[in-house]
Motif scaffolding. Structure first.
Motif, PDB file in Angstrom:
ATOM      1  N   THR A  81       0.818  -1.219   0.000  1.00 33.82           N
ATOM      2  CA  THR A  81       0.000   0.000   0.000  1.00 33.82           C
ATOM      3  C   THR A  81       0.846   1.260   0.000  1.00 33.82           C
ATOM      4  N   ARG A  82       2.143   1.137   0.212  1.00 35.87           N
ATOM      5  CA  ARG A  82       3.023   2.311   0.259  1.00 35.87           C
ATOM      6  C   ARG A  82       3.317   2.784  -1.160  1.00 35.87           C
ATOM      7  N   VAL A  83       3.251   4.087  -1.360  1.00 37.42           N
ATOM      8  CA  VAL A  83       3.566   4.692  -2.651  1.00 37.42           C
ATOM      9  C   VAL A  83       4.805   5.557  -2.453  1.00 37.42           C
ATOM     10  N   PHE A  84       5.900   5.185  -3.109  1.00 38.55           N
ATOM     11  CA  PHE A  84       7.150   5.924  -2.983  1.00 38.55           C
ATOM     12  C   PHE A  84       7.226   6.994  -4.068  1.00 38.55           C
ATOM     13  N   LEU A  85       7.499   8.221  -3.682  1.00 42.85           N
ATOM     14  CA  LEU A  85       7.792   9.266  -4.644  1.00 42.85           C
ATOM     15  C   LEU A  85       9.263   9.219  -5.046  1.00 42.85           C
ATOM     16  N   HIS A  86      10.088   8.768  -4.130  1.00 41.04           N
ATOM     17  CA  HIS A  86      11.501   8.514  -4.394  1.00 41.04           C
ATOM     18  C   HIS A  86      11.914   7.352  -3.506  1.00 41.04           C
ATOM     19  N   ARG A  87      12.606   6.393  -4.079  1.00 34.71           N
ATOM     20  CA  ARG A  87      13.066   5.252  -3.289  1.00 34.71           C
ATOM     21  C   ARG A  87      14.583   5.153  -3.408  1.00 34.71           C
ATOM     22  N   GLY A  88      15.261   5.768  -2.452  1.00 34.46           N
ATOM     23  CA  GLY A  88      16.720   5.771  -2.435  1.00 34.46           C
ATOM     24  C   GLY A  88      17.295   4.723  -1.510  1.00 34.46           C
ATOM     25  N   ILE A  89      16.468   4.152  -0.656  1.00 35.02           N
ATOM     26  CA  ILE A  89      16.918   3.097   0.255  1.00 35.02           C
ATOM     27  C   ILE A  89      16.446   1.774  -0.324  1.00 35.02           C
ATOM     28  N   ALA A  90      17.373   1.056  -0.904  1.00 29.30           N
ATOM     29  CA  ALA A  90      17.020  -0.199  -1.556  1.00 29.30           C
ATOM     30  C   ALA A  90      16.831  -1.301  -0.528  1.00 29.30           C
ATOM     31  N   ALA A  91      15.838  -2.121  -0.753  1.00 31.75           N
ATOM     32  CA  ALA A  91      15.598  -3.294   0.097  1.00 31.75           C
ATOM     33  C   ALA A  91      16.267  -4.481  -0.588  1.00 31.75           C
ATOM     34  N   ARG A  92      17.584  -4.502  -0.548  1.00 30.95           N
ATOM     35  CA  ARG A  92      18.306  -5.557  -1.250  1.00 30.95           C
ATOM     36  C   ARG A  92      18.792  -6.610  -0.291  1.00 30.95           C
ATOM     37  N   GLN A  93      18.998  -7.782  -0.819  1.00 36.89           N
ATOM     38  CA  GLN A  93      19.488  -8.880   0.004  1.00 36.89           C
ATOM     39  C   GLN A  93      21.009  -8.951  -0.106  1.00 36.89           C
ATOM     40  N   PHE A  94      21.614  -9.658   0.842  1.00 30.75           N
ATOM     41  CA  PHE A  94      23.067  -9.806   0.817  1.00 30.75           C
ATOM     42  C   PHE A  94      23.457 -11.138   1.418  1.00 30.75           C
ATOM     43  N   GLN A  95      24.691 -11.506   1.140  1.00 28.58           N
ATOM     44  CA  GLN A  95      25.325 -12.664   1.773  1.00 28.58           C
ATOM     45  C   GLN A  95      26.792 -12.331   1.967  1.00 28.58           C
ATOM     46  N   ARG A  96      27.255 -12.425   3.196  1.00 27.77           N
ATOM     47  CA  ARG A  96      28.662 -12.193   3.555  1.00 27.77           C
ATOM     48  C   ARG A  96      29.217 -13.492   4.115  1.00 27.77           C
ATOM     49  N   SER A  97      30.409 -13.867   3.683  1.00 29.44           N
ATOM     50  CA  SER A  97      31.031 -15.104   4.145  1.00 29.44           C
ATOM     51  C   SER A  97      32.402 -14.807   4.738  1.00 29.44           C
ATOM     52  N   PHE A  98      32.717 -15.503   5.822  1.00 31.67           N
ATOM     53  CA  PHE A  98      34.016 -15.396   6.481  1.00 31.67           C
ATOM     54  C   PHE A  98      34.497 -16.811   6.792  1.00 31.67           C
ATOM     55  N   VAL A  99      35.703 -17.152   6.382  1.00 33.40           N
ATOM     56  CA  VAL A  99      36.259 -18.469   6.667  1.00 33.40           C
ATOM     57  C   VAL A  99      36.808 -18.459   8.088  1.00 33.40           C
ATOM     58  N   LEU A 100      36.398 -19.433   8.891  1.00 35.77           N
ATOM     59  CA  LEU A 100      36.842 -19.534  10.279  1.00 35.77           C
ATOM     60  C   LEU A 100      37.945 -20.578  10.402  1.00 35.77           C
ATOM     61  N   ALA A 101      38.964 -20.256  11.134  1.00 34.05           N
ATOM     62  CA  ALA A 101      40.040 -21.212  11.398  1.00 34.05           C
ATOM     63  C   ALA A 101      39.530 -22.295  12.343  1.00 34.05           C
ATOM     64  N   ASP A 102      40.193 -23.436  12.329  1.00 34.10           N
ATOM     65  CA  ASP A 102      39.853 -24.490  13.278  1.00 34.10           C
ATOM     66  C   ASP A 102      40.011 -23.945  14.686  1.00 34.10           C
ATOM     67  N   GLY A 103      39.052 -24.220  15.536  1.00 32.66           N
ATOM     68  CA  GLY A 103      39.101 -23.753  16.917  1.00 32.66           C
ATOM     69  C   GLY A 103      38.440 -22.410  17.133  1.00 32.66           C
ATOM     70  N   VAL A 104      37.997 -21.730  16.071  1.00 32.91           N
ATOM     71  CA  VAL A 104      37.274 -20.464  16.210  1.00 32.91           C
ATOM     72  C   VAL A 104      35.791 -20.764  16.095  1.00 32.91           C
ATOM     73  N   ASP A 105      35.028 -20.366  17.113  1.00 35.89           N
ATOM     74  CA  ASP A 105      33.591 -20.628  17.159  1.00 35.89           C
ATOM     75  C   ASP A 105      32.833 -19.327  17.359  1.00 35.89           C
ATOM     76  N   VAL A 106      31.575 -19.330  16.929  1.00 40.29           N
ATOM     77  CA  VAL A 106      30.711 -18.171  17.129  1.00 40.29           C
ATOM     78  C   VAL A 106      30.211 -18.193  18.562  1.00 40.29           C
ATOM     79  N   ALA A 107      30.469 -17.118  19.306  1.00 33.97           N
ATOM     80  CA  ALA A 107      30.060 -17.034  20.710  1.00 33.97           C
ATOM     81  C   ALA A 107      28.667 -16.421  20.854  1.00 33.97           C
ATOM     82  N   GLY A 108      28.246 -15.628  19.869  1.00 36.19           N
ATOM     83  CA  GLY A 108      26.934 -15.002  19.945  1.00 36.19           C
ATOM     84  C   GLY A 108      26.813 -13.863  18.956  1.00 36.19           C
ATOM     85  N   ALA A 109      25.600 -13.320  18.877  1.00 35.73           N
ATOM     86  CA  ALA A 109      25.345 -12.195  17.978  1.00 35.73           C
ATOM     87  C   ALA A 109      24.305 -11.288  18.609  1.00 35.73           C
ATOM     88  N   GLU A 110      24.414  -9.991  18.306  1.00 39.99           N
ATOM     89  CA  GLU A 110      23.439  -9.031  18.822  1.00 39.99           C
ATOM     90  C   GLU A 110      23.295  -7.865  17.859  1.00 39.99           C
TER      91      GLU A 110
END
Length: 137
Positions: A81-110
């Motif tokens: 229902t939203r009508v944009f007169l100008h849309r400068g903020i794109a709703a785009r998707q992304f994927q970022r990858s980082f290779v982790l060394a052995d012994g490195v684990d994800v402790a959390g995210a916020e």
């Protein structure tokens, strides 16, 4: 003349996996979006911070696949229902990858003020001394 690679060097035994990880990371297609920082937070701690303004926690997915940290973002544009007169903020998707060394684990995210913080911890390596018996024939 043959090309010298990590796996073929006589003093680097068993490093073929490292070479494959470097090749995979080079082909991962990471573009410049979203921008990110990597900082060392302690002797064994790291933090990856991505600028994800406009994304909610539900729009983001963090996974570890084969020692590779993958962060995906996909905004849902459910409001037709939203009508944009100008849309400068794109709703785009992304994927970022980082290779982790052995012994490195994800402790959390916020999430904090449009920034996604992913904390990583490197485990204390065990110091192992192994004595190899020499067999006589």
């Amino acid at each position: 003349m043959t090309k010298l690679t990590l796996g073929s060097h006589p003093y680097l035994l068993g490093f073929e996996q490292l070479e494959r990880l470097l090749e995979r990371n080079a082909k991962s297609g990471n573009e410049g979006y979203p921008p990110f920082n990597i900082e060392q937070t302690s002797e064994r701690g790291y933090r990856i911070t991505l600028a994800v303004a406009g994304f909610s926690e539900d729009d983001l997915a963090i996974t570890v696949e084969d020692r590779q940290l993958v962060i995906r973002g996909r905004q849902r544009d459910d409001d037709d229902t939203r009508v944009f007169l100008h849309r400068g903020i794109a709703a785009r998707q992304f994927q970022r990858s980082f290779v982790l060394a052995d012994g490195v684990d994800v402790a959390g995210a916020e999430m904090e003020n449009g920034l996604l913080h992913v904390d990583l911890e490197r485990a204390e390596p065990e110091k192992v001394v192994q004595t190899i018996a020499i067999k006589t024939q």
